[in-house]
Design a protein around this motif. Structure first.
Motif, mmCIF file in Angstrom:
data_model
loop_
_atom_site.group_PDB
_atom_site.id
_atom_site.type_symbol
_atom_site.label_atom_id
_atom_site.label_comp_id
_atom_site.label_asym_id
_atom_site.label_seq_id
_atom_site.Cartn_x
_atom_site.Cartn_y
_atom_site.Cartn_z
ATOM 1 N N ASP A 1 34.089 38.119 36.032
ATOM 2 C CA ASP A 1 35.242 37.498 36.682
ATOM 3 C C ASP A 1 36.160 36.974 35.574
ATOM 4 O O ASP A 1 35.761 36.115 34.792
ATOM 5 C CB ASP A 1 34.758 36.346 37.567
ATOM 6 C CG ASP A 1 35.878 35.630 38.292
ATOM 7 O OD1 ASP A 1 36.976 35.469 37.716
ATOM 8 O OD2 ASP A 1 35.655 35.207 39.432
ATOM 9 N N LEU B 1 30.931 39.443 39.752
ATOM 10 C CA LEU B 1 31.675 40.176 40.786
ATOM 11 C C LEU B 1 30.775 41.052 41.654
ATOM 12 O O LEU B 1 31.067 41.263 42.828
ATOM 13 C CB LEU B 1 32.799 41.002 40.161
ATOM 14 C CG LEU B 1 33.938 40.187 39.543
ATOM 15 C CD1 LEU B 1 35.010 41.107 38.984
ATOM 16 C CD2 LEU B 1 34.525 39.220 40.556
ATOM 17 N N GLY C 1 29.959 39.551 44.974
ATOM 18 C CA GLY C 1 31.049 39.224 45.888
ATOM 19 C C GLY C 1 30.942 39.942 47.221
ATOM 20 O O GLY C 1 30.140 40.869 47.394
ATOM 21 N N SER D 1 35.667 37.544 44.679
ATOM 22 C CA SER D 1 34.828 36.886 43.678
ATOM 23 C C SER D 1 34.080 35.730 44.330
ATOM 24 O O SER D 1 34.672 34.940 45.062
ATOM 25 C CB SER D 1 35.694 36.354 42.535
ATOM 26 O OG SER D 1 34.909 35.546 41.679
#
Length: 121
Positions: free
Chosen positions: A55, A63, A66, A79
Motif C-alpha cells: 500500500d 493489498l 483487501g 486497501s
C-alpha cells in the motif's frame, strides 16, 4: 491484467504462484515475484489480476488482504488500511492517482496461476 493465453506472453519470465483452486473467488494472496511483493486476485467470474502488494500510503504489504468489488464499472480492491481503491486492471488509485501501483501480467494455465516477473507496460 486478466488471464492471458500462453502464446501472447511466451517471452515473459513467469513465476509459478499456486494452484488455481488455492485462491478462492473474490480473494487475493501475496506472492514473492522477482523479490517484489505481488498481490494476486481471483474475481467471482474467475478473472485473475496482479498488482503491487505494498500500500503506497502506509508502506505495508497488505493489498492482497483487501476487499474486491466494483466502482463505476471497474474491478477494484480496497486497501484494508486507508480504504483507497485500486483498479485491478490499471493499478490506478481512484482517490489519489499519485498513489497508483504497478500491474503484472498473470495467467491461469493447466490449473496453475503464474505471474510475470516484471511489471506490465
Amino acid at each position: 491484467m486478466s488471464a492471458l493465453p500462453m502464446n501472447s506472453t511466451d517471452s515473459l519470465d513467469w513465476t509459478d504462484i499456486c494452484a488455481v483452486d488455492d485462491i478462492l473467488p473474490n480473494t487475493g494472496v501475496c506472492a514473492l515475484v522477482a523479490d517484489l511483493h505481488v498481490a494476486v486476485f481471483r474475481t467471482g467470474s474467475d478473472q485473475f489480476f496482479a498488482i503491487d502488494n505494498v500500500d503506497p500510503k502506509s508502506g505495508a504489504s497488505v493489498l492482497s488482504r483487501g476487499l474486491i468489488g466494483s466502482l463505476s464499472g471497474r474491478v477494484v480492491v480496497a486497501s484494508p488500511l486507508y480504504k483507497n481503491h485500486f483498479d485491478l486492471q490499471t493499478g490506478e488509485c481512484l482517490e489519489m492517482p499519485e498513489h497508483s501501483v504497478r500491474t503484472y501480467s498473470v495467467r491461469a494455465l493447466r490449473g496453475r496461476v503464474s505471474v510475470a516477473g516484471a511489471p506490465a507496460a
